[in-house]
Scaffold this active site. Sequence first.
Site, PDB file in Angstrom:
ATOM      1  N   ARG A  47       0.826  -1.216   0.000  1.00  0.00           N
ATOM      2  CA  ARG A  47       0.000   0.000   0.000  1.00  0.00           C
ATOM      3  C   ARG A  47       0.857   1.262   0.000  1.00  0.00           C
ATOM      4  O   ARG A  47       0.517   2.278  -0.620  1.00  0.00           O
ATOM      5  CB  ARG A  47      -0.914  -0.026   1.229  1.00  0.00           C
ATOM      6  CG  ARG A  47      -1.872   1.158   1.335  1.00  0.00           C
ATOM      7  CD  ARG A  47      -2.905   0.882   2.417  1.00  0.00           C
ATOM      8  NE  ARG A  47      -3.889   1.935   2.541  1.00  0.00           N
ATOM      9  CZ  ARG A  47      -3.938   2.775   3.582  1.00  0.00           C
ATOM     10  NH1 ARG A  47      -3.048   2.684   4.553  1.00  0.00           N
ATOM     11  NH2 ARG A  47      -4.871   3.695   3.638  1.00  0.00           N
ATOM     12  N   HIS A  51       0.504   4.391  -2.452  1.00  0.00           N
ATOM     13  CA  HIS A  51       0.298   5.755  -1.961  1.00  0.00           C
ATOM     14  C   HIS A  51       1.437   6.680  -2.375  1.00  0.00           C
ATOM     15  O   HIS A  51       1.249   7.893  -2.462  1.00  0.00           O
ATOM     16  CB  HIS A  51       0.107   5.762  -0.446  1.00  0.00           C
ATOM     17  CG  HIS A  51      -1.281   5.375  -0.032  1.00  0.00           C
ATOM     18  ND1 HIS A  51      -1.893   5.837   1.111  1.00  0.00           N
ATOM     19  CD2 HIS A  51      -2.201   4.575  -0.636  1.00  0.00           C
ATOM     20  CE1 HIS A  51      -3.121   5.342   1.201  1.00  0.00           C
ATOM     21  NE2 HIS A  51      -3.318   4.567   0.148  1.00  0.00           N
ATOM     22  N   ASN A  79      -3.508   8.611   5.006  1.00  0.00           N
ATOM     23  CA  ASN A  79      -2.287   8.028   5.585  1.00  0.00           C
ATOM     24  C   ASN A  79      -2.229   8.083   7.109  1.00  0.00           C
ATOM     25  O   ASN A  79      -1.603   7.241   7.745  1.00  0.00           O
ATOM     26  CB  ASN A  79      -1.039   8.748   5.029  1.00  0.00           C
ATOM     27  CG  ASN A  79      -0.822   8.465   3.549  1.00  0.00           C
ATOM     28  OD1 ASN A  79      -1.218   7.418   3.054  1.00  0.00           O
ATOM     29  ND2 ASN A  79      -0.212   9.404   2.844  1.00  0.00           N
ATOM     30  N   HIS A 177      -6.063  -6.287  -2.580  1.00  0.00           N
ATOM     31  CA  HIS A 177      -6.845  -6.466  -1.351  1.00  0.00           C
ATOM     32  C   HIS A 177      -7.091  -7.945  -1.028  1.00  0.00           C
ATOM     33  O   HIS A 177      -7.942  -8.264  -0.205  1.00  0.00           O
ATOM     34  CB  HIS A 177      -8.174  -5.703  -1.443  1.00  0.00           C
ATOM     35  CG  HIS A 177      -8.016  -4.221  -1.351  1.00  0.00           C
ATOM     36  ND1 HIS A 177      -9.019  -3.331  -1.672  1.00  0.00           N
ATOM     37  CD2 HIS A 177      -6.954  -3.462  -0.984  1.00  0.00           C
ATOM     38  CE1 HIS A 177      -8.577  -2.088  -1.494  1.00  0.00           C
ATOM     39  NE2 HIS A 177      -7.326  -2.139  -1.083  1.00  0.00           N
TER      40      HIS A 177
END
Length: 310
Positions: A47, A51, A79, A177
Amino acid sequence: MFLSTLVSCQLDYKYYDDTCPSLTRIVRYGVWSAISNETRMAASLLRLHFHDCFVKGCDGSVLLDDTSTTKGEKNAFPNRNSARGFEVIDAIKANLEKACPATVSCTDILTLVAREAVFLGGGPFWAVPLGRRDGLTASESEANNLPSPFEPLQNITAKFTARGLDLKDVVVLSGGHTIGFAQCLSFKNRLFDFSGSGKPDPTLDASLLQSLQSTCPSQADSDTKLVALDSVTTNKFDNIYFQNLVNKSGLLQSDQALMGDNRTAAMVQYYSKYPYFFSKDFGASMVKMANIGVLTGQDGEIRKNCRVVN
């Protein structure tokens, strides 16, 4: 497309072969040791790379701490109390600085770390072209605009296409996911009062709904509780995520929404049946994502400490 091919010419699969031959081994050991300590870290590291790449391109901006003069991205809403794994990057960077000082960028570390995290979790392995350099700035405001689990598919897709990705990449990368956890806060809107209807989200399987309602009761103190994104094979990187969506058992609204559009639903059905093609396509989409807005040549720098510009 032209821009991303231009970039991939500047990135090179053998970029560090002479200057840092132990790179892959050091990164793999660092990720392995972090995941052995806490399985969930694999998803957190994946992740972090996402990001990073979706804010100012893949430039290591997500790793920068706030300073007296500049705000980093760590306190942006997506975040804050959520992005994690920074210490893992620090430890790998420290080992690389011993082995090959001032050579490997934090951005390339993050890119390799994401691949190793997926691979060590039972997922595919893909070749990663290297040679990214680290950015000199971060953007909290851009980080606040990262794709969110509360947004409609159309908005999420627009954020992907703005970065040179397409609808297929949305579906494939959502398959990340298959590992990791979400805080109750990120899907609680589906459990009790969906879109002001006073009822739960009708696209959520009834027995999953019951278990989620007991884990995440309608009160603020359950907001930060963690629930597995894929409750079937929580720690294994596989295609079960897509089977869950077919069975109305996607956790996030943005995941289950992939079944609400004919084009994406067809892809979900396909990946739910063919794990090999999901693995192959996941590697390809990850390489595309890792090419977003990269700095090469003389642009940017090679940070000595991933948290601060030199």
